[in-house]
Motif scaffolding. Sequence first.
Motif, PDB file in Angstrom:
ATOM      1  N   LYS A 216     -31.724   1.460  61.530  1.00  0.00           N
ATOM      2  CA  LYS A 216     -31.702   0.056  62.129  1.00  0.00           C
ATOM      3  C   LYS A 216     -31.012   0.069  63.538  1.00  0.00           C
ATOM      4  CE  LYS A 216     -34.193  -3.807  59.423  1.00  0.00           C
ATOM      5  NZ  LYS A 216     -34.955  -4.763  59.447  1.00  0.00           N
ATOM      6  N   VAL A 217     -31.364  -0.351  64.824  1.00  0.00           N
ATOM      7  CA  VAL A 217     -30.788   0.279  66.064  1.00  0.00           C
ATOM      8  C   VAL A 217     -31.558  -1.356  65.908  1.00  0.00           C
ATOM      9  CG1 VAL A 217     -30.494   2.805  66.109  1.00  0.00           C
ATOM     10  CG2 VAL A 217     -32.608   1.310  66.940  1.00  0.00           C
TER      11      VAL A 217
ATOM     12  N   ASP B  93     -20.844  -0.391  76.641  1.00  0.00           N
ATOM     13  CA  ASP B  93     -20.242   1.265  76.302  1.00  0.00           C
ATOM     14  C   ASP B  93     -20.246   2.113  74.978  1.00  0.00           C
ATOM     15  OD1 ASP B  93     -17.910  -0.934  76.049  1.00  0.00           O
ATOM     16  OD2 ASP B  93     -16.502   0.660  76.109  1.00  0.00           O
ATOM     17  N   LYS B  94     -19.677   1.705  74.185  1.00  0.00           N
ATOM     18  CA  LYS B  94     -20.588   2.161  73.013  1.00  0.00           C
ATOM     19  C   LYS B  94     -21.452   2.474  72.447  1.00  0.00           C
ATOM     20  CE  LYS B  94     -16.123   1.221  71.890  1.00  0.00           C
ATOM     21  NZ  LYS B  94     -15.261   1.604  72.754  1.00  0.00           N
ATOM     22  N   PHE B  95     -22.383   2.227  73.351  1.00  0.00           N
ATOM     23  CA  PHE B  95     -23.979   2.512  73.383  1.00  0.00           C
ATOM     24  C   PHE B  95     -24.485   3.903  73.257  1.00  0.00           C
ATOM     25  CE2 PHE B  95     -25.220  -1.957  71.807  1.00  0.00           C
ATOM     26  CZ  PHE B  95     -26.379  -1.954  72.405  1.00  0.00           C
ATOM     27  N   THR B  96     -25.664   4.511  72.784  1.00  0.00           N
ATOM     28  CA  THR B  96     -25.436   6.335  72.998  1.00  0.00           C
ATOM     29  C   THR B  96     -26.648   6.229  74.069  1.00  0.00           C
ATOM     30  OG1 THR B  96     -25.137   6.786  70.732  1.00  0.00           O
ATOM     31  CG2 THR B  96     -26.183   8.268  71.992  1.00  0.00           C
TER      32      THR B  96
ATOM     33  N   THR C 290     -33.938  -3.101  64.288  1.00  0.00           N
ATOM     34  CA  THR C 290     -35.129  -2.666  64.608  1.00  0.00           C
ATOM     35  C   THR C 290     -35.358  -1.345  64.320  1.00  0.00           C
ATOM     36  OG1 THR C 290     -37.389  -2.666  66.133  1.00  0.00           O
ATOM     37  CG2 THR C 290     -35.159  -2.154  67.067  1.00  0.00           C
ATOM     38  N   MET C 291     -36.251  -0.482  63.549  1.00  0.00           N
ATOM     39  CA  MET C 291     -35.958   0.662  64.018  1.00  0.00           C
ATOM     40  C   MET C 291     -37.123   1.138  64.666  1.00  0.00           C
ATOM     41  SD  MET C 291     -35.144   0.949  60.569  1.00  0.00           S
ATOM     42  CE  MET C 291     -35.670   2.659  59.887  1.00  0.00           C
TER      43      MET C 291
ATOM     44  N   TYR D 208     -26.614   1.894  66.363  1.00  0.00           N
ATOM     45  CA  TYR D 208     -26.693   1.144  65.095  1.00  0.00           C
ATOM     46  C   TYR D 208     -26.098   0.096  64.973  1.00  0.00           C
ATOM     47  CZ  TYR D 208     -27.037   6.625  63.579  1.00  0.00           C
ATOM     48  OH  TYR D 208     -27.384   7.314  63.490  1.00  0.00           O
ATOM     49  N   GLU D 209     -27.123  -0.027  64.468  1.00  0.00           N
ATOM     50  CA  GLU D 209     -26.936  -1.880  63.869  1.00  0.00           C
ATOM     51  C   GLU D 209     -26.137  -2.759  62.805  1.00  0.00           C
ATOM     52  OE1 GLU D 209     -27.895  -5.916  63.024  1.00  0.00           O
ATOM     53  OE2 GLU D 209     -28.957  -4.470  64.956  1.00  0.00           O
TER      54      GLU D 209
END
Length: 91
Positions: free
Chosen positions: A42-43, A22-25, A60-61, A77-78
């Motif tokens: 990195k994400v 739920d925090k992902f964009t 990853t990038m 974001y990682e």
Amino acid sequence: MSKKEIRNSGDLTARQINKFIDKFTVIHINGEDVNPIPKDKKVTVFVDDGDWDCGFVCNTMAIDLGITALIAVSWIYEDDLMRMFKETGDE
């Protein structure tokens, strides 16, 4: 593996990452690319082909995603993911 040993999201299980989904964009809204995957940091990316395969591409990038970017649904974001993981009491 203890929290101290975990260095990046690649060390986490899908279940551990999914707690923060739920925090992902979200990348696409109504078919429009409104929040593209950042190219500078990195994400961790949630991918779903809409059929059988879904999961996370960790630490990853954007450039390294290649064709997988086409089925990307959301990203985080990682650094943020790892901070939230370490702040929780869960192992």
